[in-house]
Design a protein around this motif. Structure first.
Motif, PDB file in Angstrom:
ATOM      1  N   SER A   1       0.857  -1.189   0.000  1.00 11.85           N
ATOM      2  CA  SER A   1       0.000   0.000   0.000  1.00 11.85           C
ATOM      3  C   SER A   1       0.885   1.229   0.000  1.00 11.85           C
ATOM      4  O   SER A   1       2.119   1.137   0.036  1.00 11.85           O
TER       5      SER A   1
ATOM      6  N   SER B   1      -3.876   3.248   1.122  1.00 13.69           N
ATOM      7  CA  SER B   1      -4.473   3.002  -0.190  1.00 13.69           C
ATOM      8  C   SER B   1      -3.580   2.063  -1.008  1.00 13.69           C
ATOM      9  O   SER B   1      -2.376   1.949  -0.756  1.00 13.69           O
ATOM     10  N   THR B   2      -4.172   1.402  -1.978  1.00 15.69           N
ATOM     11  CA  THR B   2      -3.417   0.503  -2.840  1.00 15.69           C
ATOM     12  C   THR B   2      -2.301   1.271  -3.546  1.00 15.69           C
ATOM     13  O   THR B   2      -2.548   2.338  -4.126  1.00 15.69           O
TER      14      THR B   2
END
Length: 262
Positions: free
Chosen positions: A229, A234-235
């Protein structure tokens, strides 16, 4: 040709270049920045030419990405290649360097090879086919407690152009040092992430945009089972301003400590 089917030829290309680089007489360390550029180019230019001979016939017409620090990663299919990942170490006569070859499709890595001639080791991964070191499957660490972990970190090239990343790196290091077993910078970013994927290092984090070094290594980490991440949770994707790769048991613990807002 499928992504996985490309890996043997990519690995052979990396091994051929690695043998050439390992046998090359190392230049004296540069004394000025202009000197460094001359020394670097004297190795990088013929090394890139050698690798072009091996990669270009595999996928005719597929371009090589250039200067990813200065522009967004374009769409489509392209090679992201670093013929001397860890060039500073290589040119200083140190062993922490490797060759990095990644095929990217629409801003995501689909096949990657990292090869260390010094260790005679290669990490490979293709999307949906797992990650391997010298042909054997790899998996991340199963440690549970940060106090016994070995973490690694690094920084993008020319981090002065990303001052916010330097500030965040210092802040996160101050936070983590009292809580973990040790923090090290063990050479090329890509190889350290691959070692995280294989459990040799327990987690790796970094601040700053660094697509060239992170794209292929991210594929290896994800295919091995690590969570990847940014520092906000978040990715991670091309262009992200931070990076964290860790086993599931450690990822959230580390994210809580280094988290930065999007």
């Amino acid at each position: 040709m499928t992504d996985a089917a490309l890996l043997p030829a990519m690995q052979q290309a990396a091994r051929t270049l690695g043998s050439w680089l390992a046998q090359l007489e190392r230049p004296r360390p540069a004394r000025t920045m202009s000197d460094f550029k001359d020394v670097f180019d004297a190795v990088d230019t013929p090394a890139a030419a050698l690798l072009h001979q091996h990669l270009d016939p595999l996928l005719p017409g597929v371009p090589w990405a250039e200067d990813l620090s200065a522009r967004p990663l374009p769409a489509g299919e392209l090679w992201v290649v670093d013929v001397m990942d860890g060039a500073v170490q290589y040119l200083q006569g140190l062993p922490q360097w490797c060759i990095s070859i990644t095929l990217v499709q629409d801003r995501e890595a689909v096949a990657t090879v990292l090869h260390s001639p010094v260790l005679d080791e290669s990490y490979t991964a293709a999307r949906g086919h797992g990650a391997h070191r010298n042909g054997a499957p790899i998996a991340p660490s199963d440690k549970q407690h940060l106090a016994v972990t070995l973490l690694a970190t690094s920084q993008p090239p020319f981090i002065a152009a990303q001052p916010e990343a330097a500030t965040a790196a210092g802040r996160s290091l101050s936070t983590l040092l009292p809580l973990v077993g040790a923090v090290r910078n063990l050479g090329p970013t890509s190889w350290q992430i691959a070692d995280t994927a294989a459990g040799r290092i327990d987690a790796f984090w970094q601040y700053g945009r660094d697509d060239e070094n992170l794209l292929g290594a991210t594929l290896i980490a994800r295919e091995a089972g690590a969570l990847v991440s940014d520092a906000a949770g978040s990715t991670w994707k091309a262009g992200s301003p931070s990076f964290l790769a860790a086993p599931p048991a450690l990822h959230q613990q580390l994210l809580t400590l280094i988290a930065t807002p999007n």
